[in-house]
Design an enzyme around this catalytic site. Structure first.
Site, PDB file in Angstrom:
ATOM      1  N   TYR A 221       0.961  -0.890   0.270  1.00  0.00           N
ATOM      2  CA  TYR A 221      -0.061  -0.512   0.084  1.00  0.00           C
ATOM      3  C   TYR A 221       0.978   1.463  -0.052  1.00  0.00           C
ATOM      4  O   TYR A 221       0.174   2.535   0.373  1.00  0.00           O
ATOM      5  CB  TYR A 221      -0.766   0.067   1.223  1.00  0.00           C
ATOM      6  CG  TYR A 221      -2.262  -0.962   0.778  1.00  0.00           C
ATOM      7  CD1 TYR A 221      -2.845  -0.565   0.367  1.00  0.00           C
ATOM      8  CD2 TYR A 221      -1.519  -2.045   1.846  1.00  0.00           C
ATOM      9  CE1 TYR A 221      -4.362  -1.986   0.155  1.00  0.00           C
ATOM     10  CE2 TYR A 221      -2.998  -3.084   1.999  1.00  0.00           C
ATOM     11  CZ  TYR A 221      -4.744  -2.669   0.780  1.00  0.00           C
ATOM     12  OH  TYR A 221      -5.095  -3.465   1.041  1.00  0.00           O
TER      13      TYR A 221
ATOM     14  N   ASP B 249      -0.195  -8.162   8.820  1.00  0.00           N
ATOM     15  CA  ASP B 249       0.247  -9.499   8.206  1.00  0.00           C
ATOM     16  C   ASP B 249       1.788  -8.821   8.211  1.00  0.00           C
ATOM     17  O   ASP B 249       2.638  -9.433   8.494  1.00  0.00           O
ATOM     18  CB  ASP B 249      -0.196  -9.310   6.292  1.00  0.00           C
ATOM     19  CG  ASP B 249      -1.118 -10.081   5.764  1.00  0.00           C
ATOM     20  OD1 ASP B 249      -1.278 -11.019   7.261  1.00  0.00           O
ATOM     21  OD2 ASP B 249      -1.539 -10.016   5.390  1.00  0.00           O
TER      22      ASP B 249
ATOM     23  N   HIS C 192       4.314  -6.903  -4.513  1.00  0.00           N
ATOM     24  CA  HIS C 192       2.859  -6.924  -4.686  1.00  0.00           C
ATOM     25  C   HIS C 192       1.920  -5.505  -4.203  1.00  0.00           C
ATOM     26  O   HIS C 192       2.830  -4.908  -3.490  1.00  0.00           O
ATOM     27  CB  HIS C 192       1.832  -7.935  -3.679  1.00  0.00           C
ATOM     28  CG  HIS C 192       2.693  -8.163  -3.018  1.00  0.00           C
ATOM     29  ND1 HIS C 192       2.777  -9.091  -2.365  1.00  0.00           N
ATOM     30  CD2 HIS C 192       1.997  -7.044  -1.589  1.00  0.00           C
ATOM     31  CE1 HIS C 192       2.875  -9.377  -0.681  1.00  0.00           C
ATOM     32  NE2 HIS C 192       2.451  -7.637  -0.891  1.00  0.00           N
TER      33      HIS C 192
ATOM     34  N   ARG D  19      -8.245   2.233   1.248  1.00  0.00           N
ATOM     35  CA  ARG D  19      -6.897   2.072   1.532  1.00  0.00           C
ATOM     36  C   ARG D  19      -5.990   1.503   0.409  1.00  0.00           C
ATOM     37  O   ARG D  19      -6.851   1.127  -0.563  1.00  0.00           O
ATOM     38  CB  ARG D  19      -6.065   1.967   3.004  1.00  0.00           C
ATOM     39  CG  ARG D  19      -4.725   0.553   3.238  1.00  0.00           C
ATOM     40  CD  ARG D  19      -4.890   0.271   4.394  1.00  0.00           C
ATOM     41  NE  ARG D  19      -3.598   0.071   4.299  1.00  0.00           N
ATOM     42  CZ  ARG D  19      -2.817  -1.008   5.409  1.00  0.00           C
ATOM     43  NH1 ARG D  19      -3.780  -2.000   5.745  1.00  0.00           N
ATOM     44  NH2 ARG D  19      -1.674  -1.054   5.521  1.00  0.00           N
TER      45      ARG D  19
END
Lengths: 539, 117
Positions: free
Chosen positions: A91, A150, A400, A484
């Site tokens: 993110y 995570d 990712h 988000r």
């Protein structure tokens, strides 16, 4: 020397000297080698001209140093971009949204200021990671748990400000919702404490969230109105026991009742831990071994629902399954699991499987043997094995990024969302990562998470960015919004929250101009741009 | 971002970065400090257990020909370790100097090269 946009080298050099006067020259970084470390390791602009880069980085050690830096930045109109641990990977990382900003690296502010075992609260600085707090708890034999996201190396404060989430009980797994009290340096260097912290000598800063008057804490999450230098959290008392069990149902239509019962238990707090609705039949359960040749062939043919249901019944492969997790005493968790079997047992043909059972505290040996640590309040980096090298994935990805819209917690919404995106992917000729199945993180909603690998190939990344933006727009057409996102998509997501001609953004911009008139702090974060940059917003 | 690209076997054996840097006889305190750095920053990915992405990845890569746990390797060099810590590789992001300082990195390399042959 790099310089922020529109700033000449000389005044920037003056500002850097003044920063060094505050933090020491060893904590002002300007070389290319050092600034490479402030790029987003999972950037979807890898190697492209639009890659976000810092012009410098400065690493304070105290709130007073943050205040001094903000005053200098205001005087010289230097764009500043705070990071806590800089590991919000997937993110966004340590890179600024507005390229050329000076990164304010708060990692050195890593003090655990207080842990109150009796009241189950803590007060920490932004550089404190989940690993740091966990080690503190273990070293001091405290009977407290952290709710971990995570990435165990993430910051408690950073993740909460991002409104991240974890895996234990509802009051704790909403990391923003679990906070109690903040200390914030405003763009002009002024210092504010929220909640009870506004009262000098208050005895309940980390206990009573609201204080008195308007509750302004939300201004400082997913935003750019201040630099959070302290934050309190409610923690979870260590339970006596943990128990899990799996519910398995075998017909497509069972999805609707399964989700309704799940929501009932969640809202009643019988079962309020994170879980997800999986489909071992359609996609394989999370971390499940590869499918049998027969199931793989079935999925490849992708027949009608009746044939899938027949396969499910004949081969004992559930159409849907849910793992339930319970916390309490051994007897209480057993009773809750029994209650769950009774309620889910009203679904014809439902089956149940006992899962893990632990009593606490755990030894270090036991901790190391546990594979699924997050539901037990133990931080790890296990999630980073997704996309990593395995025997079946010999070429690891370079990171990712996640598309994660919020949808209603209902079987109908799951059905619609899965269908909308499945058909869109077919039309667009794309195939994002991940299981298109709903994750229960924030109460009363599901996250429908899709992932994209980060590549070193610019064309691949360009296509993935394009797909990501199309998904944002398509989701919004159906009333599903991102909760988000990474810097590359902050404007696109903000654009979808457009009620009444973007009234919310217009209000945010009024506040931004009032609180940060020089527009120096985190320009563009979550789509909030200072006045002088609004006409030249990034992609 | 200069993440390390896919490396040749020679590089992964630590022999192709100019002159290999063999660990000088690091003092015990430095090695012990390096062990602490490893436990703080590396162990969660490169330690023991089935949930360590780094160890799992190296198991898949080498198939047991080279130990998957970094602490069991005898072929690592200081230059090799610094390259990866400061540049990252694949899913591994690099570490900033506010996380692993140059002094901590030197201690880490002393620890992980202590048994180099």
């Amino acid at each position: 020397m790099r310089t922020p946009p529109g700033l000449a080298p000389e005044p920037f050099a003056t500002a850097l000297r003044e920063f060094a006067g505050v933090v020491g020259k060893d904590w002002v970084f300007t070389s290319d080698d050092d600034l490479h470390l402030y790029q987003d390791a999972y950037s979807p602009f890898w190697g492209e001209p639009d890659e976000r880069k810092a012009s410098a980085a400065v690493a304070p050690h105290s709130t007073e140093e943050v205040q001094a830096i903000m005053r200098i930045a205001n005087a010289h109109k230097i764009p500043i971009y705070p990071i806590s641990t800089g590991r919000n990977l997937g993110y966004g990382g340590a890179a600024p949204v507005y390229s050329g900003s000076v990164v304010l690296d708060l990692k050195r502010m890593n003090r655990i200021l207080e842990v109150n075992e009796r009241n189950a609260t803590c007060l920490v600085e932004p550089g404190v990671s989940y690993f740091d707090l966990y080690r503190h708890i273990r070293a001091n034999k405290l009977k407290l748990w952290i709710d971990c996201p995570d990435p165990g190396w993430g910051s408690l404060i950073g993740n909460a400000l991002e409104r991240g989430n974890g895996y234990t009980l509802a009051p704790y797994r909403d990391h923003w919702g679990a906070h109690a009290g903040m200390e914030v340096v405003l763009p002009d260097g002024d210092l504010v404490r929220t909640g009870m912290g506004a009262m000098p000598g208050a005895k309940t800063w980390q206990q009573f969230k609201y204080g008195y008057g308007p509750h302004l804490d939300g201004l400082f999450s997913q935003s750019n109105f201040g630099v959070v230098t302290k934050m309190g959290f409610w923690m979870m008392p260590e339970p006596e026991a943990f128990r899990s069990g799996t519910v398995m149902v075998y017909r497509y239509e069972d999805l609707f009742k399964l989700v309704d019962i799940l929501a009932y238990f969640e809202n009643l707090k019988v079962m309020s831990a994170t879980t997800r609705v999986e489909s071992p039949l359609l996609f394989g359960a999370f971390k499940a071994p590869p499918p049998s040749p027969e199931l793989a062939a079935l999925r490849a043919r992708n027949p009608g629902r009746e044939e899938y249901e027949a396969f499910a019944a004949n081969n004992n492969v559930p159409y849907w399954s849910v793992i339930l997790r319970f916390y309490g005493s051994p007897k209480v968790t057993a009773a809750h699991w029994e209650y769950a079997r009774e309620k889910f047992g009203t679904i014809a043909g439902a089956k149940f499987k006992d899962g893990d059972f632990y009593e606490f505290p755990l030894s270090e040996v036991a901790v190391n043997q546990i594979m699924d640590k997050a539901p037990l309040g133990i931080p790890s980096l296990e999630a980073f094995s997704m996309g990593g090298r395995t025997p079946t994935n010999p070429t690891p990805s370079n990171g990712h990024m996640w598309f994660s819209p919020i949808i209603p917690m209902s079987g109908e919404a799951v059905q619609e969302c899965e269908k909308v995106f499945r058909e869109a992917f077919k039309e667009w000729g794309v195939n994002p990562l991940g299981l298109p199945l709903p994750q229960l993180y924030h109460e009363r909603t599901f996250f429908q998470i899709y992932g994209f690998p980060i590549s070193h190939d610019a064309e691949t990344n360009r296509k993935n960015r394009e797909t990501f933006k199309r998904m944002i727009a398509l989701a919004a057409e159906h009333g599903w919004g991102e909760y988000r996102t990474a810097p590359a998509f902050m404007d696109a997501c903000a654009d979808t929250y457009s009620f009444n001609n973007h009234a919310l953004r217009r209000l945010q911009e009024k506040l931004k101009d009032a609180v940060d008139p020089n527009g120096i702090l985190s320009a563009g974060r979550y789509g909030i741009w200072p006045e002088h940059l609004r006409k030249t917003r990034h992609e | 971002m200069n993440k390390v690209g896919y490396c040749s076997a020679a590089l992964l054996l630590g022999v192709s970065l100019g002159t290999p840097v063999r660990a000088l006889a690091a003092d015990a305190a430095t090695v012990e400090k390096g062990k602490q750095v490893f436990q703080t920053w590396c162990e969660a990915c490169h330690g023991s257990g089935g949930d360590r992405p780094g160890t799992l990845g190296l198991e898949a890569k080498y198939g047991g020909k080279i130990p998957a746990r970094l602490e069991d390797r005898k072929d690592l060099t200081a230059d090799f370790l610094k390259l990866y810590v400061r540049n990252g590789f694949a899913m591994m992001a690099p570490f900033r100097k506010t996380e692993i300082s140059d002094a901590d990195l030197a201690a880490l390399t002393a620890y992980l090269t202590r048994t180099r042959k």
